[in-house]
Write an enzyme that holds these catalytic residues in place. Structure first.
Site, mmCIF file in Angstrom:
data_model
loop_
_atom_site.group_PDB
_atom_site.id
_atom_site.type_symbol
_atom_site.label_atom_id
_atom_site.label_comp_id
_atom_site.label_asym_id
_atom_site.label_seq_id
_atom_site.Cartn_x
_atom_site.Cartn_y
_atom_site.Cartn_z
ATOM 1 N N LYS A 113 0.373 -0.958 -0.611
ATOM 2 C CA LYS A 113 -0.047 0.088 -0.085
ATOM 3 C C LYS A 113 0.683 1.075 -0.029
ATOM 4 O O LYS A 113 0.986 2.251 -0.895
ATOM 5 C CB LYS A 113 -0.567 -0.139 1.488
ATOM 6 C CG LYS A 113 -1.959 -1.025 0.927
ATOM 7 C CD LYS A 113 -2.587 -0.965 2.333
ATOM 8 C CE LYS A 113 -4.223 -1.913 2.033
ATOM 9 N NZ LYS A 113 -4.746 -1.762 3.295
ATOM 10 N N CYS B 5 -22.052 -19.371 10.552
ATOM 11 C CA CYS B 5 -21.698 -17.606 10.594
ATOM 12 C C CYS B 5 -21.007 -16.966 9.480
ATOM 13 O O CYS B 5 -20.337 -17.927 8.471
ATOM 14 C CB CYS B 5 -21.807 -17.046 12.174
ATOM 15 S SG CYS B 5 -20.562 -17.638 12.407
ATOM 16 N N CYS C 258 -14.408 -1.647 9.873
ATOM 17 C CA CYS C 258 -14.885 -1.833 8.776
ATOM 18 C C CYS C 258 -15.233 -3.938 8.228
ATOM 19 O O CYS C 258 -15.612 -3.720 7.212
ATOM 20 C CB CYS C 258 -14.554 -1.043 7.774
ATOM 21 S SG CYS C 258 -14.143 0.985 8.332
#
Length: 471
Positions: free
Chosen positions: A150, A429, A252
């Site tokens: 990044k 889940c 997030c």
């Protein structure tokens, strides 16, 4: 069909894909190298005898006589003609240095605007690589950089927008072992991280080194922004002397975020850094901006001032560099610094099965009930066939649905002559955490035969069906 008119094999297609990916990587590396040359202006004579970087603009020197260079005047002209900004503020920016910690959703717009507006030196700290699911919000990166650093991606974008800015790359995690050395070289710090341990660590480091901190946060459809440790204002510990409980800390990757929301907060972080660096306006020290995207409301509220009892910046505080280096922020906050998803271990082995084992049960057609305990809006994204969606939050009030489904399966077994055994009950889940909590609860309520599917749908995608989407 290939050039000989024969059908291509899977192996041939894979080899061609690998060759194209290698070529693409080499092109990306070449582009990155050329962008780096633009930044450093390596003076090399080309084959035609001209300097290959002759068109590059030279970094503008901060004016000693109040006069900017011609290039700088033209580049920053729209800022210079602002009566409340002008040459003096621009000169301050050119002399300033800003460290942005995190090149994600908040850091992306902050970095672009800081580089574009004329900050003399911009540092970027991040240790992650670009992923496809970053791109909806981390607009500084592109698909070409997926799988790559990044910092490398962000630095290339900053240099592309302003080749006169000095961009410093720190391809490493920001930790107590290197924080002081990195931060010491900058005037202003922008916290663009998204976890509690980093917030305390960055704030404490700013206090120790007397650096102003531009702090932003965004989650879901909301964001907030303030300036810490500036002109007598509070630090992060003044407002939050005790870390929040782990259950209250959301990210997030778990709770989601609308891409534009961190973009807005990141832009505002850049604005606050520019105000501090340029010595203009009223930075958000002692105030906090709160943003609600759905209602389009922005509020600015007054926050608590510097606390005399603060362990970092209070009257009797004595936080030294050595003490900072020895602090364990993960232990202090009971939260991890890494982004790795939480993995609970709440159940004994006999109450759990793997996704591969569940797949075998499915293939054999063994009678069972599959309950998916994700929220309804997650269930709508993707689910396994014939699963029953009962979110964990509403499980207690919907036990009758499990009982009814179980009775229906028993009836079907009786009709087909399989009444000698009882149907099984499996819980799934997203990642295997909520399913464990659900199984614990079901055991308490008399469903002793309920079992958890280890790792949830993510494990299903990894170990059973690679084409099953993950999110």
């Amino acid at each position: 069909m290939n050039s000989n008119g024969k059908g291509e094999t899977v192996a041939e297609i894979r080899r061609e894909i690998a060759a194209l990916q290698k070529a693409k990587s080499e092109i990306d590396d070449r582009i990155s190298a050329l962008q780096a040359r633009l930044s450093t202006c390596a003076s090399e004579d080309g084959a035609n005898g001209t300097n290959c970087c002759s068109q590059r603009l030279t970094p503008p020197e901060p004016p000693s006589s109040g006069q900017l260079s011609a290039d700088a005047i033209y580049r920053y002209s729209r800022q210079l003609i602002l009566p409340s900004f002008g040459v003096e503020a621009q000169a301050n920016l050119l002399k300033s240095s800003v460290l942005v910690i995190g090149a994600g959703g908040l850091g992306s717009p902050a970095l672009l605007y800081l580089a574009a507006c004329g900050v003399g030196r911009v540092g970027i700290v991040d240790h992650d690589a670009v992923e496809l699911n970053n791109l909806h919000r981390q607009i500084i990166h592109t698909e070409a950089y997926i799988g790559r650093s990044k910092v490398e991606s962000a630095a290339a974008a900053c240099r592309a927008i302003n080749s006169t800015a000095q961009i410093v790359e720190h391809k490493e995690a920001f930790r107590t072992s290197n924080a002081l050395e990195i931060m010491r070289e900058y005037d202003i710090v922008v916290d663009a991280t998204d976890n509690v341990p980093s917030r305390y660590m960055i704030s404490d480091c700013c206090v120790v080194l007397r650096k102003p901190l531009i702090s932003g946060a965004a989650l879901g459809l909301e964001g907030q922004l303030t300036v810490y440790n500036y002109n007598g204002g509070p630090c992060y510990r003044c407002l939050f002397p005790t870390p929040p409980p782990t259950t209250a800390c959301q990210r997030c990757s778990d709770s989601g975020v609308l891409g534009v929301v961190p973009g807005i907060i990141g832009c505002l972080q850049a604005l606050e850094a520019i105000k501090v660096a340029g010595a203009v306006g009223e930075p958000l020290s002692g105030r906090m901006l709160l943003f609600d995207a759905l209602s389009a409301r922005i509020r600015v509220v007054k926050i608590r001032g510097r606390s005399s009892q603060c362990e970092a910046c209070g009257e009797n505080a004595a936080l030294t560099e050595e003490q900072f280096r020895n602090l364990d922020y993960e232990n202090f906050t009971q939260s991890p610094l890494s982004m790795s998803p939480l993995k609970l271990h709440l159940l004994p082995a006999e109450a759990r099965i793997t996704t591969k084992e569940y797949n075998e049960i499915n293939l054999k057609g063994e009678p069972h009930i599959l309950v998916d305990v994700r929220p309804a809006h997650h269930y709508k994204i993707i689910s396994l066939p014939k699963s029953l969606n009962i979110p964990l939050a509403s499980l207690e009030g919907r036990l009758s649905e499990i009982t009814a489904a179980y009775a229906s399966e028993e009836s079907n077994m009786t009709a087909t002559g399989e009444a000698s055994r009882a149907p099984s009950l499996y819980i799934i889940c997203r990642r295997g955490n909520d399913s464990q909590r659900a199984v614990e609860f079901l055991h308490e309520k008399g469903f002793a035969f309920a079992k958890d599917i280890i790792g949830g749908l993510e494990s299903w995608s990894q170990d059973v069906d690679p084409k099953f989407p993950i999110y």
